[in-house]
Design an enzyme around this catalytic site. Structure first.
Site, PDB file in Angstrom:
ATOM      1  N   TYR A  90      -4.117   3.460  14.237  1.00 57.63           N
ATOM      2  CA  TYR A  90      -4.141   3.210  12.789  1.00 57.63           C
ATOM      3  C   TYR A  90      -4.997   4.268  12.075  1.00 57.63           C
ATOM      4  O   TYR A  90      -4.755   4.599  10.931  1.00 57.63           O
ATOM      5  CB  TYR A  90      -4.635   1.787  12.510  1.00 57.63           C
ATOM      6  CG  TYR A  90      -4.152   1.227  11.192  1.00 57.63           C
ATOM      7  CD1 TYR A  90      -2.797   1.188  10.877  1.00 57.63           C
ATOM      8  CD2 TYR A  90      -5.055   0.763  10.244  1.00 57.63           C
ATOM      9  CE1 TYR A  90      -2.360   0.688   9.659  1.00 57.63           C
ATOM     10  CE2 TYR A  90      -4.624   0.254   9.030  1.00 57.63           C
ATOM     11  CZ  TYR A  90      -3.268   0.218   8.741  1.00 57.63           C
ATOM     12  OH  TYR A  90      -2.852  -0.279   7.530  1.00 57.63           O
ATOM     13  N   LYS A 124      -7.766   1.645   4.283  1.00 59.54           N
ATOM     14  CA  LYS A 124      -7.687   0.209   3.956  1.00 59.54           C
ATOM     15  C   LYS A 124      -9.085  -0.376   3.728  1.00 59.54           C
ATOM     16  O   LYS A 124      -9.252  -1.272   2.905  1.00 59.54           O
ATOM     17  CB  LYS A 124      -6.959  -0.561   5.059  1.00 59.54           C
ATOM     18  CG  LYS A 124      -5.453  -0.240   5.159  1.00 59.54           C
ATOM     19  CD  LYS A 124      -4.680  -0.537   3.885  1.00 59.54           C
ATOM     20  CE  LYS A 124      -3.177  -0.509   4.116  1.00 59.54           C
ATOM     21  NZ  LYS A 124      -2.410  -0.517   2.853  1.00 59.54           N
TER      22      LYS A 124
HETATM   23  N1  LIG Z   1       4.142  -3.616   7.716  1.00 62.97           N
HETATM   24  C1  LIG Z   1       2.960  -3.964   8.145  1.00 62.97           C
HETATM   25  O1  LIG Z   1       2.759  -4.234   9.342  1.00 62.97           O
HETATM   26  C2  LIG Z   1       1.816  -4.046   7.178  1.00 62.97           C
HETATM   27  C3  LIG Z   1       0.686  -4.825   7.514  1.00 62.97           C
HETATM   28  C4  LIG Z   1      -0.375  -4.889   6.623  1.00 62.97           C
HETATM   29  C5  LIG Z   1      -0.319  -4.201   5.424  1.00 62.97           C
HETATM   30  N2  LIG Z   1       0.785  -3.452   5.125  1.00 62.97           N
HETATM   31  C6  LIG Z   1       0.805  -2.739   3.832  1.00 62.97           C
HETATM   32  O2  LIG Z   1       1.836  -3.259   3.030  1.00 62.97           O
HETATM   33  C7  LIG Z   1       2.171  -2.290   2.040  1.00 62.97           C
HETATM   34  C8  LIG Z   1       3.694  -2.166   1.956  1.00 62.97           C
HETATM   35  O3  LIG Z   1       4.187  -1.558   3.127  1.00 62.97           O
HETATM   36  P1  LIG Z   1       5.449  -2.089   3.953  1.00 62.97           P
HETATM   37  O4  LIG Z   1       4.978  -2.362   5.325  1.00 62.97           O
HETATM   38  O5  LIG Z   1       6.143  -3.133   3.175  1.00 62.97           O
HETATM   39  O6  LIG Z   1       6.344  -0.775   4.092  1.00 62.97           O
HETATM   40  P2  LIG Z   1       7.469  -0.122   3.132  1.00 62.97           P
HETATM   41  O7  LIG Z   1       7.767   1.195   3.749  1.00 62.97           O
HETATM   42  O8  LIG Z   1       8.577  -1.039   2.928  1.00 62.97           O
HETATM   43  O9  LIG Z   1       6.682   0.065   1.759  1.00 62.97           O
HETATM   44  C9  LIG Z   1       5.796   1.140   1.511  1.00 62.97           C
HETATM   45  C10 LIG Z   1       6.091   1.579   0.094  1.00 62.97           C
HETATM   46  O10 LIG Z   1       5.167   2.585  -0.316  1.00 62.97           O
HETATM   47  C11 LIG Z   1       5.882   3.411  -1.216  1.00 62.97           C
HETATM   48  N3  LIG Z   1       5.187   4.685  -1.428  1.00 62.97           N
HETATM   49  C12 LIG Z   1       4.703   5.543  -0.484  1.00 62.97           C
HETATM   50  N4  LIG Z   1       4.197   6.644  -1.112  1.00 62.97           N
HETATM   51  C13 LIG Z   1       4.370   6.454  -2.453  1.00 62.97           C
HETATM   52  C14 LIG Z   1       4.082   7.231  -3.608  1.00 62.97           C
HETATM   53  N5  LIG Z   1       3.497   8.448  -3.520  1.00 62.97           N
HETATM   54  N6  LIG Z   1       4.383   6.715  -4.830  1.00 62.97           N
HETATM   55  C15 LIG Z   1       4.971   5.503  -4.935  1.00 62.97           C
HETATM   56  N7  LIG Z   1       5.297   4.729  -3.881  1.00 62.97           N
HETATM   57  C16 LIG Z   1       4.995   5.210  -2.656  1.00 62.97           C
HETATM   58  C17 LIG Z   1       7.230   3.593  -0.528  1.00 62.97           C
HETATM   59  O11 LIG Z   1       8.203   4.047  -1.441  1.00 62.97           O
HETATM   60  C18 LIG Z   1       7.496   2.179  -0.059  1.00 62.97           C
HETATM   61  O12 LIG Z   1       8.218   1.460  -1.035  1.00 62.97           O
HETATM   62  C19 LIG Z   1       1.444  -1.012   2.435  1.00 62.97           C
HETATM   63  O13 LIG Z   1       0.248  -0.918   1.692  1.00 62.97           O
HETATM   64  C20 LIG Z   1       1.130  -1.254   3.899  1.00 62.97           C
HETATM   65  O14 LIG Z   1       0.016  -0.507   4.350  1.00 62.97           O
HETATM   66  C21 LIG Z   1       1.845  -3.369   5.975  1.00 62.97           C
END
Ligand SMILES: NC(=O)c1ccc[n+]([C@@H]2O[C@H](COP(=O)([O-])OP(=O)(O)OC[C@H]3O[C@@H](n4cnc5c(N)ncnc54)[C@H](O)[C@@H]3O)[C@@H](O)[C@H]2O)c1
Length: 273
Positions: free
Chosen positions: A159, A166
């Site tokens: 990570y 984060k």
């Molecule tokens: N999937 C997991 O296991 C998990 C766990 C905990 C937290 N998260 C967090 O959840 C959030 C959403 O991620 P996800 O897992 O749904 O993946 P995802 O890929 O579906 O979403 C990530 C989003 O970030 C957007 N993004 C990236 N760079 C960008 C920019 N410069 N401008 C605008 N948008 C931008 C992408 O377009 C995408 O829509 C993130 O913050 C991620 O770190 C994810």
């Protein structure tokens, strides 16, 4: 689909971070739309526009336009648009993160300056910069939510810089909660357990992480985007009126355990396909 009870009726807000129907932001949008929220969505680039448009239609949401959070003009354009269309908003969801995939594997110590700075810009600063614009439209108070992960609190393999980002994002939640509290604006985060999304597929050995959580969390399973959506509904609705500055874990209880479960099998690394 949840039975509509109108928890979000009369509330309008912006959701950033839908890439496809596996996105956590989509799970949140669905939960809010089911409860009567009016939702505006943005898309990061043209490649994602064609994925977001049909989802917006399905959700009865409106597409406010393109927004790259690394570009202030594109963020300003969204808020000019929202100000003209709605004048006021009640909630804002930030589900955005980015880091170079090449550095989400191996050791943290090899993080480059360029990727450190861009990860902090897109994954951390963007929440503060968009919150600063969103609060101007929250004239009657509101609720802001961002997404974090347990890798902020404890070291998770691969990570790396995203864990450091984060941790800074969670600190931002607390500082923003104080800054905006007297405007009746609440600021919280959900710390979601691992879910297979586009962003997650960039993290090394992600299938192993999923399996490990499944075997070792108290609920003995991983979480779904629908479940994150239901908890987001609580934090974005008046149900959580007394809650701010909080990092709420939606992770099948994984953050409470300190060691491999006695009944969990020993698993070797399951390589991503
Ligand atoms: N999937 C997991 O296991 C998990 C766990 C905990 C937290 N998260 C967090 O959840 C959030 C959403 O991620 P996800 O897992 O749904 O993946 P995802 O890929 O579906 O979403 C990530 C989003 O970030 C957007 N993004 C990236 N760079 C960008 C920019 N410069 N401008 C605008 N948008 C931008 C992408 O377009 C995408 O829509 C993130 O913050 C991620 O770190 C994810």
């Amino acid at each position: 689909m949840t039975q509509m009870s109108g928890l979000m009726k009369g509330k309008r807000g912006l959701i950033m971070g839908i890439a496809n129907n596996r996105s956590i932001a989509y799970g949140i949008a669905k939960a809010l739309a089911d409860q009567g929220a009016e939702i505006a969505l943005t898309y990061q680039n043209d490649a994602l526009k064609k994925r977001v448009a049909p989802l917006a239609e399905e959700l009865g949401a409106y597409v406010a336009g393109h927004c790259d959070v690394g570009n202030d003009e594109s963020v300003d354009a969204i808020f000019d648009h929202l100000s003209e269309k709605w004048g006021r908003i009640d909630f804002f969801v930030h589900a955005v993160a980015y880091s170079n995939k090449a550095e989400l594997t191996g050791r943290y110590i090899h993080t480059s300056r360029d990727n450190f700075l861009s990860t902090m810009d897109i994954s951390v600063y963007s929440f503060t910069s968009v919150a600063a614009r969103a609060q101007r439209l929250m004239s009657e108070g509101g609720s802001m939510l961002t997404l974090t992960y347990y890798g902020a609190e404890k070291v998770m393999p691969h990570y790396n810089v995203m864990g450091v980002a984060k941790a800074a994002l969670e600190a931002s939640v607390r500082y923003l909660a104080v800054d905006l509290g007297n405007q009746k604006i609440r600021v919280n985060a959900i710390s979601a357990g691992p879910i297979k999304t586009l962003a997650a597929s960039g993290i090394g050995d992600f299938r192993y992480i999923l399996k490990w959580n499944e075997y070792n969390s108290p609920l003995k399973r991983t979480v779904t985007t629908d479940e994150v959506g239901q908890s987001a509904l609580y934090l974005l609705s008046d149900m959580s009126k007394g809650v701010t500055g909080e990092v709420h874990h939606v992770d099948s209880g994984y953050h409470t355990v300190g060691m491999k479960a006695v009944d969990a099998p020993d698993i070797s690394v399951v390589k991503d396909e």
